[in-house]
Write an enzyme that holds these catalytic residues in place. Sequence first.
Site, PDB file in Angstrom:
ATOM      1  N   GLU A 156      13.360  43.355  51.470  1.00 40.78           N
ATOM      2  CA  GLU A 156      12.500  44.309  50.777  1.00 40.78           C
ATOM      3  C   GLU A 156      12.920  44.379  49.315  1.00 40.78           C
ATOM      4  O   GLU A 156      13.644  45.269  48.910  1.00 40.78           O
ATOM      5  CB  GLU A 156      12.571  45.711  51.417  1.00 40.78           C
ATOM      6  N   SER A 157      12.524  43.383  48.531  1.00 44.64           N
ATOM      7  CA  SER A 157      12.673  43.336  47.067  1.00 44.64           C
ATOM      8  C   SER A 157      13.963  42.691  46.570  1.00 44.64           C
ATOM      9  O   SER A 157      14.303  41.606  47.017  1.00 44.64           O
ATOM     10  CB  SER A 157      12.403  44.699  46.441  1.00 44.64           C
ATOM     11  N   CYS A 211      11.287  48.143  48.597  1.00 45.49           N
ATOM     12  CA  CYS A 211       9.950  48.641  48.943  1.00 45.49           C
ATOM     13  C   CYS A 211       9.924  49.074  50.404  1.00 45.49           C
ATOM     14  O   CYS A 211      10.955  49.291  51.025  1.00 45.49           O
ATOM     15  CB  CYS A 211       8.907  47.555  48.666  1.00 45.49           C
ATOM     16  N   PHE A 255       7.387  35.263  52.776  1.00 43.27           N
ATOM     17  CA  PHE A 255       7.500  35.969  54.050  1.00 43.27           C
ATOM     18  C   PHE A 255       6.392  35.517  55.006  1.00 43.27           C
ATOM     19  O   PHE A 255       5.348  35.018  54.583  1.00 43.27           O
ATOM     20  CB  PHE A 255       7.440  37.480  53.816  1.00 43.27           C
ATOM     21  N   SER A 300       8.446  37.057  47.154  1.00 44.61           N
ATOM     22  CA  SER A 300       9.391  37.669  46.229  1.00 44.61           C
ATOM     23  C   SER A 300      10.061  36.587  45.410  1.00 44.61           C
ATOM     24  O   SER A 300      10.266  35.467  45.887  1.00 44.61           O
ATOM     25  CB  SER A 300      10.468  38.463  46.974  1.00 44.61           C
ATOM     26  N   HIS A 357       7.295  40.879  43.143  1.00 47.20           N
ATOM     27  CA  HIS A 357       7.136  41.118  44.578  1.00 47.20           C
ATOM     28  C   HIS A 357       5.655  41.336  44.880  1.00 47.20           C
ATOM     29  O   HIS A 357       4.970  42.043  44.131  1.00 47.20           O
ATOM     30  CB  HIS A 357       7.965  42.325  45.015  1.00 47.20           C
ATOM     31  N   GLU A 362      -2.024  41.961  51.323  1.00 50.08           N
ATOM     32  CA  GLU A 362      -3.039  42.365  52.305  1.00 50.08           C
ATOM     33  C   GLU A 362      -4.158  43.189  51.673  1.00 50.08           C
ATOM     34  O   GLU A 362      -3.910  44.127  50.917  1.00 50.08           O
ATOM     35  CB  GLU A 362      -2.411  43.169  53.448  1.00 50.08           C
TER      36      GLU A 362
END
Length: 337
Positions: free
Chosen positions: A66-67, A81, A226, A232, A245, A249
Amino acid sequence: MAVSGFEGFEKRLELHFFGDDNDPTVTTMGLRLLDFESLENVLRVVQCTVVSAVGNHFFDAYVLSESSLFVYPTKIIIKTCGTTQLLKSIRPLIHLAKNLGLTICGCRYTRGTFIFPKSQPFPHINFKQEVIYIEENLPNNLCFRKASVMPSKNPSYSWHVFSSASDNGVHFSDGEFTVEVCMTELDQVLARKFFKTGGDSAAKEMTDLTGIGNINPRALICDFVFDPCGYSMNGVDGDRYSTIHVTPEDGFSYASFEYVGSVYDDQDDIVETLKKAVQVFKPATVSVSTTSHRREVWTRVAHAMEPLGLKCRSFAMDEFSTAGTVVFQTFTAARRK
């Protein structure tokens, strides 16, 4: 807008330390002496992990699940995040630094307005709670403290800042600035480029295909894709970092771009860097926060956005004695209000 989804808006924590200036180990290595296991233990508390890393003579850069995480000799920056609990890293980081002979002398926390605020765990339930938690975990020597919510015409795009420092102060370079860019409602065609389609080389292909690699051609890029989507990257250019990042969606698409620069650089570089980054995503809404001791930096932001058809909708400025001037601007595509 989706009822619930992945929270793209990051929380960002920056901690500064000082030690014995006569000890060359402090000035050359400092926090970089922290072993990987110690960093992973801190990240486990935050609820994220390292997925890729690169370093140079000046600092180490880690791409997280996450980041990002950046570790300098006397400064550490964590940006996370999702539903991570970033502020829970403060106490263990202060403890680890103390074991290296380093004392905290500055703290800065920033974030935008969450897309899904009700999904955030303690202590990120709201900004008031975050400030209380930070202050409870900082030592008393950080006595110069200020918290501010910088508004925009759209309440969904406020900017939250907490800053504190000790009598020793945080030794920010007079000409250095930080730019934090948050982009929402990404162009759907461009956003699709951030869905994984390849194998081991998917990250490099995505960096090249989207134009991210051209934002700063000098930078060494550490990227990660991912599954099934998301991207990222950290860019390393001398003693400066940049990071991107992406949550692609539809319904809650989001991308962020952050970089460090100097007012002594060619001023056109600031404009061109921002333009290149925003053009990768062509968002409907952009919010930009600049932190600097020199006010002229924020004027360049508008110069970068206007040629892209983005009109400035709001402007806010606040002074932080320990961090400098923070200017927060929001822009929307001219076709939208």
